[in-house]
Design a protein around this motif. Structure first.
Motif, PDB file in Angstrom:
ATOM      1  N   ALA A  53       0.834  -1.207   0.000  1.00  0.00           N
ATOM      2  CA  ALA A  53       0.000   0.000   0.000  1.00  0.00           C
ATOM      3  C   ALA A  53       0.868   1.257   0.000  1.00  0.00           C
ATOM      4  O   ALA A  53       0.592   2.217  -0.731  1.00  0.00           O
ATOM      5  N   MET A  54       1.921   1.260   0.790  1.00  0.00           N
ATOM      6  CA  MET A  54       2.817   2.419   0.841  1.00  0.00           C
ATOM      7  C   MET A  54       3.536   2.607  -0.493  1.00  0.00           C
ATOM      8  O   MET A  54       3.681   3.730  -0.978  1.00  0.00           O
ATOM      9  N   THR A  55       3.950   1.518  -1.102  1.00  0.00           N
ATOM     10  CA  THR A  55       4.610   1.598  -2.409  1.00  0.00           C
ATOM     11  C   THR A  55       3.656   2.152  -3.456  1.00  0.00           C
ATOM     12  O   THR A  55       4.026   3.022  -4.254  1.00  0.00           O
ATOM     13  N   ALA A  56       2.420   1.662  -3.455  1.00  0.00           N
ATOM     14  CA  ALA A  56       1.426   2.161  -4.411  1.00  0.00           C
ATOM     15  C   ALA A  56       1.166   3.647  -4.185  1.00  0.00           C
ATOM     16  O   ALA A  56       1.085   4.428  -5.142  1.00  0.00           O
ATOM     17  N   TYR A  57       1.056   4.039  -2.931  1.00  0.00           N
ATOM     18  CA  TYR A  57       0.832   5.454  -2.617  1.00  0.00           C
ATOM     19  C   TYR A  57       1.980   6.313  -3.140  1.00  0.00           C
ATOM     20  O   TYR A  57       1.762   7.356  -3.761  1.00  0.00           O
ATOM     21  N   LEU A  58       3.206   5.885  -2.900  1.00  0.00           N
ATOM     22  CA  LEU A  58       4.362   6.661  -3.353  1.00  0.00           C
ATOM     23  C   LEU A  58       4.435   6.730  -4.877  1.00  0.00           C
ATOM     24  O   LEU A  58       4.797   7.765  -5.443  1.00  0.00           O
ATOM     25  N   LEU A  59       4.084   5.641  -5.549  1.00  0.00           N
ATOM     26  CA  LEU A  59       4.089   5.654  -7.013  1.00  0.00           C
ATOM     27  C   LEU A  59       3.027   6.606  -7.563  1.00  0.00           C
ATOM     28  O   LEU A  59       3.279   7.354  -8.510  1.00  0.00           O
ATOM     29  N   VAL A  60       1.852   6.584  -6.960  1.00  0.00           N
ATOM     30  CA  VAL A  60       0.782   7.494  -7.394  1.00  0.00           C
ATOM     31  C   VAL A  60       1.181   8.943  -7.120  1.00  0.00           C
ATOM     32  O   VAL A  60       0.992   9.823  -7.966  1.00  0.00           O
ATOM     33  N   LEU A  61       1.753   9.194  -5.960  1.00  0.00           N
ATOM     34  CA  LEU A  61       2.189  10.553  -5.620  1.00  0.00           C
ATOM     35  C   LEU A  61       3.259  11.042  -6.587  1.00  0.00           C
ATOM     36  O   LEU A  61       3.205  12.175  -7.071  1.00  0.00           O
ATOM     37  N   ARG A  62       4.206  10.183  -6.892  1.00  0.00           N
ATOM     38  CA  ARG A  62       5.273  10.548  -7.828  1.00  0.00           C
ATOM     39  C   ARG A  62       4.703  10.848  -9.213  1.00  0.00           C
ATOM     40  O   ARG A  62       5.087  11.823  -9.862  1.00  0.00           O
ATOM     41  N   ALA A  63       3.770  10.011  -9.661  1.00  0.00           N
ATOM     42  CA  ALA A  63       3.142  10.237 -10.968  1.00  0.00           C
ATOM     43  C   ALA A  63       2.364  11.553 -10.963  1.00  0.00           C
ATOM     44  O   ALA A  63       2.429  12.323 -11.930  1.00  0.00           O
ATOM     45  N   TRP A  64       1.646  11.829  -9.883  1.00  0.00           N
ATOM     46  CA  TRP A  64       0.874  13.065  -9.796  1.00  0.00           C
ATOM     47  C   TRP A  64       1.790  14.285  -9.838  1.00  0.00           C
ATOM     48  O   TRP A  64       1.489  15.268 -10.525  1.00  0.00           O
ATOM     49  N   ILE A  65       2.914  14.222  -9.142  1.00  0.00           N
ATOM     50  CA  ILE A  65       3.856  15.347  -9.134  1.00  0.00           C
ATOM     51  C   ILE A  65       4.415  15.574 -10.539  1.00  0.00           C
ATOM     52  O   ILE A  65       4.518  16.713 -11.001  1.00  0.00           O
ATOM     53  N   ARG A  66       4.745  14.496 -11.235  1.00  0.00           N
ATOM     54  CA  ARG A  66       5.264  14.637 -12.603  1.00  0.00           C
ATOM     55  C   ARG A  66       4.210  15.201 -13.551  1.00  0.00           C
ATOM     56  O   ARG A  66       4.495  16.080 -14.361  1.00  0.00           O
ATOM     57  N   ILE A  67       3.003  14.682 -13.454  1.00  0.00           N
ATOM     58  CA  ILE A  67       1.925  15.160 -14.327  1.00  0.00           C
ATOM     59  C   ILE A  67       1.646  16.633 -14.054  1.00  0.00           C
ATOM     60  O   ILE A  67       1.481  17.433 -14.981  1.00  0.00           O
ATOM     61  N   ARG A  68       1.617  16.990 -12.788  1.00  0.00           N
ATOM     62  CA  ARG A  68       1.358  18.385 -12.423  1.00  0.00           C
ATOM     63  C   ARG A  68       2.467  19.302 -12.941  1.00  0.00           C
ATOM     64  O   ARG A  68       2.200  20.384 -13.458  1.00  0.00           O
ATOM     65  N   ALA A  69       3.713  18.866 -12.811  1.00  0.00           N
ATOM     66  CA  ALA A  69       4.837  19.676 -13.294  1.00  0.00           C
ATOM     67  C   ALA A  69       4.769  19.845 -14.813  1.00  0.00           C
ATOM     68  O   ALA A  69       4.999  20.942 -15.333  1.00  0.00           O
ATOM     69  N   ARG A  70       4.434  18.768 -15.519  1.00  0.00           N
ATOM     70  CA  ARG A  70       4.301  18.864 -16.977  1.00  0.00           C
ATOM     71  C   ARG A  70       3.168  19.805 -17.371  1.00  0.00           C
ATOM     72  O   ARG A  70       3.300  20.601 -18.299  1.00  0.00           O
ATOM     73  N   TYR A  71       2.060  19.679 -16.674  1.00  0.00           N
ATOM     74  CA  TYR A  71       0.907  20.531 -16.970  1.00  0.00           C
ATOM     75  C   TYR A  71       1.255  21.998 -16.740  1.00  0.00           C
ATOM     76  O   TYR A  71       0.949  22.857 -17.568  1.00  0.00           O
ATOM     77  N   ARG A  72       1.910  22.284 -15.613  1.00  0.00           N
ATOM     78  CA  ARG A  72       2.277  23.669 -15.312  1.00  0.00           C
ATOM     79  C   ARG A  72       3.273  24.210 -16.342  1.00  0.00           C
ATOM     80  O   ARG A  72       3.179  25.363 -16.752  1.00  0.00           O
ATOM     81  N   ALA A  73       4.210  23.374 -16.764  1.00  0.00           N
ATOM     82  CA  ALA A  73       5.175  23.810 -17.781  1.00  0.00           C
ATOM     83  C   ALA A  73       4.470  24.091 -19.104  1.00  0.00           C
ATOM     84  O   ALA A  73       4.781  25.065 -19.796  1.00  0.00           O
ATOM     85  N   GLN A  74       3.511  23.244 -19.438  1.00  0.00           N
ATOM     86  CA  GLN A  74       2.744  23.444 -20.667  1.00  0.00           C
ATOM     87  C   GLN A  74       1.932  24.732 -20.590  1.00  0.00           C
ATOM     88  O   GLN A  74       1.888  25.507 -21.544  1.00  0.00           O
ATOM     89  N   ARG A  75       1.305  24.971 -19.450  1.00  0.00           N
ATOM     90  CA  ARG A  75       0.512  26.191 -19.291  1.00  0.00           C
ATOM     91  C   ARG A  75       1.413  27.427 -19.299  1.00  0.00           C
ATOM     92  O   ARG A  75       1.023  28.481 -19.793  1.00  0.00           O
ATOM     93  N   ALA A  76       2.618  27.305 -18.770  1.00  0.00           N
ATOM     94  CA  ALA A  76       3.537  28.447 -18.732  1.00  0.00           C
ATOM     95  C   ALA A  76       3.930  28.889 -20.137  1.00  0.00           C
ATOM     96  O   ALA A  76       4.170  30.080 -20.368  1.00  0.00           O
ATOM     97  N   THR A  77       3.975  27.945 -21.075  1.00  0.00           N
ATOM     98  CA  THR A  77       4.336  28.320 -22.447  1.00  0.00           C
ATOM     99  C   THR A  77       3.299  29.263 -23.064  1.00  0.00           C
ATOM    100  O   THR A  77       3.616  29.996 -23.997  1.00  0.00           O
ATOM    101  N   LEU A  78       2.088  29.252 -22.548  1.00  0.00           N
ATOM    102  CA  LEU A  78       1.058  30.166 -23.055  1.00  0.00           C
ATOM    103  C   LEU A  78       1.287  31.602 -22.595  1.00  0.00           C
ATOM    104  O   LEU A  78       0.810  32.538 -23.240  1.00  0.00           O
TER     105      LEU A  78
END
Length: 199
Positions: free
Chosen positions: A35-60
């Motif tokens: 459960a802890m491993t799954a949580y950390l993987l989901v958190l890591r994926a969310w942080i990456r997705i959020r960073a990509r989204y913010r970078a994409q929005r910043a280009t606008l």
């Protein structure tokens, strides 16, 4: 007494943990680790997705900085910097603040005016009450960069309550604001700071 209770429920048999207890404990620990491993993987994926989204929005919003440098009319610049989606305010603020760190003179003043009109100062003043240490630190830094003289009392109050790291950020923000009336407060806190940390 405890040994009798453990014997009665089958946890301990003859002074050692029973096999059933060991198996159950192992299964529970395995599930906790999974459960802890799954949580950390989901958190890591969310942080990456959020960073990509913010970078994409910043280009606008980065082309607005080019408009500032090309001395386009202020209304054009402000229109290019207005958040287009919910949540873009933080992205716009990041673009403006990052650019202001490298600019001076008229381009700096244009971005400062835009930041004030987009209510970034009020947003950062509200962020000073955040429970998140990093968010408070970023807010203090931005208030200094935005020359938020109205936020000086709040920053001075933080000098009394925050730890060494945020005190240093607050001193730098006060120095960036550059209001001579706060010099006595600035010096009173600066005297207690280690010499190598002063702005």
């Amino acid at each position: 007494m405890l040994a009798r209770v453990l014997n009665a429920v089958g946890v301990v048999a003859e002074g050692r943990p029973s096999m059933a207890f060991v198996i159950v404990a192992t299964i529970v620990l395995l599930w906790l680790v999974l459960a802890m491993t799954a949580y950390l993987l989901v958190l890591r994926a969310w942080i990456r997705i959020r960073a990509r989204y913010r970078a994409q929005r910043a280009t606008l919003y980065r082309p607005a900085i080019e408009l500032v440098l090309m001395e386009e009319p202020y209304e054009t610049v402000l229109g290019a910097l207005r958040p287009k989606r919910w949540g873009d305010g933080d992205v716009v603020q990041e673009v403006i603040v990052d650019s202001m760190r490298h600019l001076q003179g008229e381009p700096f003043e244009v971005l400062l005016r835009a930041a004030r009109e987009l209510d970034f100062i009020d947003d950062n003043v509200r962020a000073l009450d955040s429970w998140d240490f990093h968010r408070r630190g970023h807010a203090i830094e931005r208030l200094g960069l935005l020359r938020a003289t109205g936020a000086q009392p709040r920053i001075l109050k933080l000098l009394e309550t925050e730890g060494m790291e945020l005190k240093l950020v607050a001193l730098r923000a006060l120095a960036a604001i550059g209001d001579p009336s706060i010099l006595p407060y600035f010096l009173a806190v600066a005297i207690r700071m280690p010499p190598g940390l002063l702005p």
